[in-house]
Scaffold this motif. Sequence first.
Motif, PDB file in Angstrom:
ATOM      1  N   LEU A 181      -3.974   1.232  39.458  1.00  0.00           N
ATOM      2  CA  LEU A 181      -4.883   0.710  38.441  1.00  0.00           C
ATOM      3  C   LEU A 181      -4.084   0.134  37.279  1.00  0.00           C
ATOM      4  O   LEU A 181      -3.067   0.708  36.864  1.00  0.00           O
ATOM      5  N   ASN A 182      -4.558  -0.964  36.739  1.00  0.00           N
ATOM      6  CA  ASN A 182      -3.956  -1.561  35.553  1.00  0.00           C
ATOM      7  C   ASN A 182      -4.619  -0.931  34.327  1.00  0.00           C
ATOM      8  O   ASN A 182      -5.680  -1.369  33.874  1.00  0.00           O
ATOM      9  N   VAL A 183      -3.986   0.097  33.805  1.00  0.00           N
ATOM     10  CA  VAL A 183      -4.576   0.873  32.709  1.00  0.00           C
ATOM     11  C   VAL A 183      -4.643   0.046  31.425  1.00  0.00           C
ATOM     12  O   VAL A 183      -5.570   0.206  30.624  1.00  0.00           O
ATOM     13  N   ASP A 184      -3.684  -0.837  31.225  1.00  0.00           N
ATOM     14  CA  ASP A 184      -3.709  -1.676  30.024  1.00  0.00           C
ATOM     15  C   ASP A 184      -4.967  -2.540  29.995  1.00  0.00           C
ATOM     16  O   ASP A 184      -5.630  -2.666  28.952  1.00  0.00           O
ATOM     17  N   GLU A 221      -1.164  15.899  30.646  1.00  0.00           N
ATOM     18  CA  GLU A 221       0.061  16.577  31.069  1.00  0.00           C
ATOM     19  C   GLU A 221       0.155  16.745  32.586  1.00  0.00           C
ATOM     20  O   GLU A 221       1.236  16.996  33.131  1.00  0.00           O
ATOM     21  N   ASN A 222      -0.963  16.617  33.278  1.00  0.00           N
ATOM     22  CA  ASN A 222      -0.973  16.728  34.746  1.00  0.00           C
ATOM     23  C   ASN A 222      -0.898  15.366  35.428  1.00  0.00           C
ATOM     24  O   ASN A 222      -1.140  15.256  36.624  1.00  0.00           O
ATOM     25  N   ASN A 223      -0.567  14.340  34.639  1.00  0.00           N
ATOM     26  CA  ASN A 223      -0.470  12.968  35.123  1.00  0.00           C
ATOM     27  C   ASN A 223      -1.813  12.429  35.618  1.00  0.00           C
ATOM     28  O   ASN A 223      -1.856  11.481  36.403  1.00  0.00           O
ATOM     29  N   GLN A 224      -2.890  13.046  35.147  1.00  0.00           N
ATOM     30  CA  GLN A 224      -4.220  12.527  35.450  1.00  0.00           C
ATOM     31  C   GLN A 224      -4.578  11.439  34.439  1.00  0.00           C
ATOM     32  O   GLN A 224      -4.123  11.459  33.298  1.00  0.00           O
ATOM     33  N   LEU A 225      -5.381  10.514  34.880  1.00  0.00           N
ATOM     34  CA  LEU A 225      -5.896   9.478  34.001  1.00  0.00           C
ATOM     35  C   LEU A 225      -7.210   9.990  33.416  1.00  0.00           C
ATOM     36  O   LEU A 225      -8.107  10.407  34.159  1.00  0.00           O
ATOM     37  N   VAL A 226      -7.306   9.982  32.084  1.00  0.00           N
ATOM     38  CA  VAL A 226      -8.475  10.542  31.402  1.00  0.00           C
ATOM     39  C   VAL A 226      -9.142   9.460  30.569  1.00  0.00           C
ATOM     40  O   VAL A 226      -8.497   8.822  29.737  1.00  0.00           O
ATOM     41  N   PHE A 227     -10.432   9.267  30.808  1.00  0.00           N
ATOM     42  CA  PHE A 227     -11.218   8.358  29.969  1.00  0.00           C
ATOM     43  C   PHE A 227     -11.959   9.188  28.943  1.00  0.00           C
ATOM     44  O   PHE A 227     -12.674  10.129  29.285  1.00  0.00           O
ATOM     45  N   GLN A 228     -11.785   8.857  27.668  1.00  0.00           N
ATOM     46  CA  GLN A 228     -12.447   9.579  26.581  1.00  0.00           C
ATOM     47  C   GLN A 228     -13.393   8.642  25.856  1.00  0.00           C
ATOM     48  O   GLN A 228     -12.994   7.544  25.457  1.00  0.00           O
ATOM     49  N   ILE A 229     -14.629   9.080  25.678  1.00  0.00           N
ATOM     50  CA  ILE A 229     -15.626   8.248  25.010  1.00  0.00           C
ATOM     51  C   ILE A 229     -16.494   9.115  24.109  1.00  0.00           C
ATOM     52  O   ILE A 229     -16.878  10.229  24.476  1.00  0.00           O
ATOM     53  N   THR A 230     -16.758   8.604  22.904  1.00  0.00           N
ATOM     54  CA  THR A 230     -17.586   9.303  21.918  1.00  0.00           C
ATOM     55  C   THR A 230     -18.665   8.359  21.417  1.00  0.00           C
ATOM     56  O   THR A 230     -18.397   7.184  21.149  1.00  0.00           O
ATOM     57  N   ALA A 231     -19.886   8.872  21.290  1.00  0.00           N
ATOM     58  CA  ALA A 231     -21.008   8.077  20.787  1.00  0.00           C
ATOM     59  C   ALA A 231     -22.019   8.996  20.143  1.00  0.00           C
ATOM     60  O   ALA A 231     -21.952  10.223  20.294  1.00  0.00           O
ATOM     61  N   ASP A 232     -22.961   8.393  19.439  1.00  0.00           N
ATOM     62  CA  ASP A 232     -24.020   9.211  18.857  1.00  0.00           C
ATOM     63  C   ASP A 232     -24.951   9.755  19.928  1.00  0.00           C
ATOM     64  O   ASP A 232     -25.497  10.850  19.798  1.00  0.00           O
ATOM     65  N   ARG A 233     -25.117   8.994  21.014  1.00  0.00           N
ATOM     66  CA  ARG A 233     -25.967   9.407  22.123  1.00  0.00           C
ATOM     67  C   ARG A 233     -25.508   8.686  23.377  1.00  0.00           C
ATOM     68  O   ARG A 233     -24.775   7.695  23.308  1.00  0.00           O
ATOM     69  N   GLU A 267     -13.043  -1.020  38.377  1.00  0.00           N
ATOM     70  CA  GLU A 267     -13.024  -2.342  39.008  1.00  0.00           C
ATOM     71  C   GLU A 267     -12.194  -3.326  38.178  1.00  0.00           C
ATOM     72  O   GLU A 267     -11.541  -4.222  38.727  1.00  0.00           O
ATOM     73  N   VAL A 268     -12.210  -3.158  36.859  1.00  0.00           N
ATOM     74  CA  VAL A 268     -11.319  -3.955  36.011  1.00  0.00           C
ATOM     75  C   VAL A 268      -9.870  -3.619  36.338  1.00  0.00           C
ATOM     76  O   VAL A 268      -9.017  -4.507  36.489  1.00  0.00           O
ATOM     77  N   GLY A 269      -9.578  -2.318  36.462  1.00  0.00           N
ATOM     78  CA  GLY A 269      -8.219  -1.875  36.768  1.00  0.00           C
ATOM     79  C   GLY A 269      -7.724  -2.333  38.121  1.00  0.00           C
ATOM     80  O   GLY A 269      -6.515  -2.499  38.333  1.00  0.00           O
ATOM     81  N   LEU A 270      -8.646  -2.562  39.042  1.00  0.00           N
ATOM     82  CA  LEU A 270      -8.288  -3.047  40.381  1.00  0.00           C
ATOM     83  C   LEU A 270      -8.180  -4.565  40.429  1.00  0.00           C
ATOM     84  O   LEU A 270      -7.769  -5.125  41.451  1.00  0.00           O
ATOM     85  N   GLY A 271      -8.564  -5.224  39.341  1.00  0.00           N
ATOM     86  CA  GLY A 271      -8.511  -6.680  39.309  1.00  0.00           C
ATOM     87  C   GLY A 271      -9.737  -7.346  39.899  1.00  0.00           C
ATOM     88  O   GLY A 271      -9.769  -8.577  40.066  1.00  0.00           O
ATOM     89  N   LYS A 272     -10.772  -6.574  40.187  1.00  0.00           N
ATOM     90  CA  LYS A 272     -11.997  -7.147  40.754  1.00  0.00           C
ATOM     91  C   LYS A 272     -12.872  -7.781  39.679  1.00  0.00           C
ATOM     92  O   LYS A 272     -13.690  -8.651  39.972  1.00  0.00           O
ATOM     93  N   ILE A 273     -12.751  -7.284  38.444  1.00  0.00           N
ATOM     94  CA  ILE A 273     -13.536  -7.789  37.319  1.00  0.00           C
ATOM     95  C   ILE A 273     -12.568  -8.137  36.188  1.00  0.00           C
ATOM     96  O   ILE A 273     -11.668  -7.341  35.865  1.00  0.00           O
TER      97      ILE A 273
END
Length: 251
Positions: A131-134, A175-187, A202-208
């Motif tokens: 995956l292209n994390v950038d 620390e476990n080399n896992q990829l973590v997505f963090q998101i915060t919102a009011d709801r 899909e963005v990371g795979l280059g599909k989008i």
Amino acid sequence: MRYFLELAYNGKNYFGYQIQPNQISVQEVIEDRLSKILRKQISIVAAGRTDTGVHAKRMFVHFDYEEELTAEIIKKLNSFLPKDIAVYHLFLMDEEAHARFDATSRSYNYYISPFKDPFSYESAWIFNRELNVDKMNEAAKLLIKQGDFGSFAKLHTDVKTNICDVREAFWRKNENNQLVFQITADRFLRNMVRAIVGTLVEVGLGKISIQEFNDIIEQKNRSSAGASAPAHGLYLVDVQYSKELFKNELK
């Protein structure tokens, strides 16, 4: 008197948080045990609802009970609750305090493991494609706004609006080399985080492309976004309230 409970649960064995016919839920189990201990029918109200298979590391619920309680109730509850639900703290609140409406933000983490792991296959999405994390982080920045997130909402729900105020959204490695997505919102809308994660992958795979991801947000159409990521990688990790609300933790 109104009380808040801080708790956590593993959602694997439950059909979501909220009570529903003919299926076991986290709410049903907690209400059943609390009612038996207090010898009165108790109803609880949560800060939010998690879907089938989704976990919570930090959830708050409130309930009303006319007698004074002590922290001893935490020990009793934990001894009666199944091993996948735990209660941590009890607070005496003002009568108007509300676990859902007084919450100022909620935060979720989604975990992706880039390798086969016999110890995390039930708690993270095992995904070993590169995956292209950038690019995923660049796309995630487009989520940080107050707007209509209908493109990532489950269809045919009873919500009155798809407007959410997303305050942070980014990917990192733990620390476990896992990829973590963090998101915060009011709801959050039902299925929203999983739909966002699936589309960002899909963005990371280059599909989008980044532009196509932005277009998906603007279209406000669930069919334009990607498939939802598996439920077992998603965790409610925090619920925030005004500091003034929590005056009396019972110990």
